[in-house]
Design a protein around this motif. Sequence first.
Motif, short mmCIF file in Angstrom:
data_model
loop_
_atom_site.label_atom_id
_atom_site.label_comp_id
_atom_site.label_asym_id
_atom_site.label_seq_id
_atom_site.Cartn_x
_atom_site.Cartn_y
_atom_site.Cartn_z
N ALA A 96 0.85 -1.19 0.00
CA ALA A 96 0.00 0.00 0.00
C ALA A 96 0.89 1.24 0.00
N LYS A 97 0.99 1.92 -1.15
CA LYS A 97 1.80 3.13 -1.26
C LYS A 97 0.93 4.29 -1.70
N GLY A 98 1.35 5.47 -1.30
CA GLY A 98 0.64 6.67 -1.70
C GLY A 98 1.56 7.87 -1.72
N ASN A 99 1.10 8.92 -2.37
CA ASN A 99 1.81 10.19 -2.41
C ASN A 99 1.07 11.19 -1.53
N VAL A 100 1.82 12.05 -0.88
CA VAL A 100 1.25 13.10 -0.04
C VAL A 100 1.76 14.44 -0.53
N TRP A 101 0.83 15.37 -0.72
CA TRP A 101 1.17 16.75 -1.05
C TRP A 101 0.67 17.62 0.09
N ALA A 102 1.51 18.54 0.56
CA ALA A 102 1.12 19.42 1.66
C ALA A 102 1.74 20.79 1.45
N GLU A 103 1.08 21.79 2.02
CA GLU A 103 1.60 23.16 1.93
C GLU A 103 1.36 23.86 3.25
N ILE A 104 2.37 24.62 3.69
CA ILE A 104 2.25 25.42 4.91
C ILE A 104 2.55 26.87 4.58
N SER A 105 2.06 27.75 5.45
CA SER A 105 2.28 29.18 5.32
C SER A 105 2.88 29.69 6.62
N ASP A 106 3.76 30.67 6.52
CA ASP A 106 4.36 31.22 7.73
C ASP A 106 3.37 32.08 8.52
N LYS A 107 2.22 32.41 7.94
CA LYS A 107 1.23 33.23 8.64
C LYS A 107 0.18 32.39 9.35
N TYR A 115 -3.10 23.04 2.68
CA TYR A 115 -3.77 21.83 2.20
C TYR A 115 -2.90 20.61 2.49
N VAL A 116 -3.57 19.47 2.61
CA VAL A 116 -2.91 18.17 2.71
C VAL A 116 -3.76 17.21 1.88
N MET A 117 -3.12 16.57 0.89
CA MET A 117 -3.81 15.62 0.03
C MET A 117 -3.02 14.33 -0.04
N VAL A 118 -3.75 13.21 -0.10
CA VAL A 118 -3.13 11.89 -0.17
C VAL A 118 -3.71 11.15 -1.36
N GLN A 119 -2.83 10.59 -2.19
CA GLN A 119 -3.28 9.82 -3.35
C GLN A 119 -2.80 8.38 -3.22
N ASP A 120 -3.73 7.45 -3.40
CA ASP A 120 -3.42 6.03 -3.39
C ASP A 120 -2.84 5.68 -4.76
N ARG A 121 -1.63 5.13 -4.78
CA ARG A 121 -0.99 4.79 -6.06
C ARG A 121 -1.67 3.62 -6.76
N ARG A 122 -2.29 2.75 -5.99
CA ARG A 122 -2.92 1.57 -6.61
C ARG A 122 -4.16 1.94 -7.39
N THR A 123 -4.99 2.81 -6.82
CA THR A 123 -6.28 3.15 -7.44
C THR A 123 -6.29 4.54 -8.07
N GLY A 124 -5.38 5.41 -7.66
CA GLY A 124 -5.38 6.77 -8.16
C GLY A 124 -6.33 7.68 -7.41
N LYS A 125 -7.05 7.16 -6.40
CA LYS A 125 -8.02 7.96 -5.64
C LYS A 125 -7.29 9.00 -4.80
N LEU A 126 -7.78 10.23 -4.87
CA LEU A 126 -7.18 11.36 -4.15
C LEU A 126 -8.10 11.75 -3.01
N ASP A 127 -7.59 11.75 -1.78
CA ASP A 127 -8.33 12.20 -0.60
C ASP A 127 -7.77 13.54 -0.17
N THR A 128 -8.64 14.53 -0.09
CA THR A 128 -8.24 15.85 0.40
C THR A 128 -8.54 15.90 1.90
N LEU A 129 -7.50 15.89 2.71
CA LEU A 129 -7.68 15.90 4.16
C LEU A 129 -8.00 17.30 4.66
N ILE A 130 -7.31 18.29 4.12
CA ILE A 130 -7.53 19.71 4.45
C ILE A 130 -7.29 20.51 3.18
N ASP A 131 -8.14 21.51 2.95
CA ASP A 131 -7.91 22.43 1.83
C ASP A 131 -8.49 23.79 2.20
#
Length: 159
Positions: A96-107, A115-131
């Motif tokens: 079970a592998k996935g990619n995580v994209w996240a962004e932070i701001s100094d303010k 935002y924090v997003m996680v994508q499952d590499r097996r299915t391609g499904k993208l879950d947006t945890l925070i946006d």
Amino acid sequence: MYGGLFVLASTCGYFVVMYLFPTRMSPQGAFNSALEFVRRDERVIARFGEPLKGYGRDLNTRSEGRRNFIDSTEYVAKDGSKRLRIKFTIEGPGNAKGNVWAEISDKMRSDEWVYVMVQDRRTGKLDTLIDKRMEMEAYTGATTDAEREALAGLLGRSR
């Protein structure tokens, strides 16, 4: 000669300290916080299982090698805040592998994310945890204090 050695030693010491004691706006510090955030999310646990490990760039080779390089980009947003985007890989039991994209701001506070997003590499499904990108853009677009206070009330934020 001693001056050159001192400068070299100081430079090496600086990078060692920054790597071992990362700040919030450094790629390693953001990776550590994002990984802890992702590990606590129920959707991620259900999809990838426990224990969940995270690492940097995955080269898709048989040998793991050194995967500690965290892809990152620093930039200045329209509102004048410094932003840091990171991308890393998570892996659960089995394959079970996935990619995580996240962004932070100094303010933002240390426990908040743009935002924090996680994508499952097996299915391609993208879950947006925070946006919070649209929320932040709307708040930044307010021109008067009255507009900012009204938006803060609507969005449940304190000014």
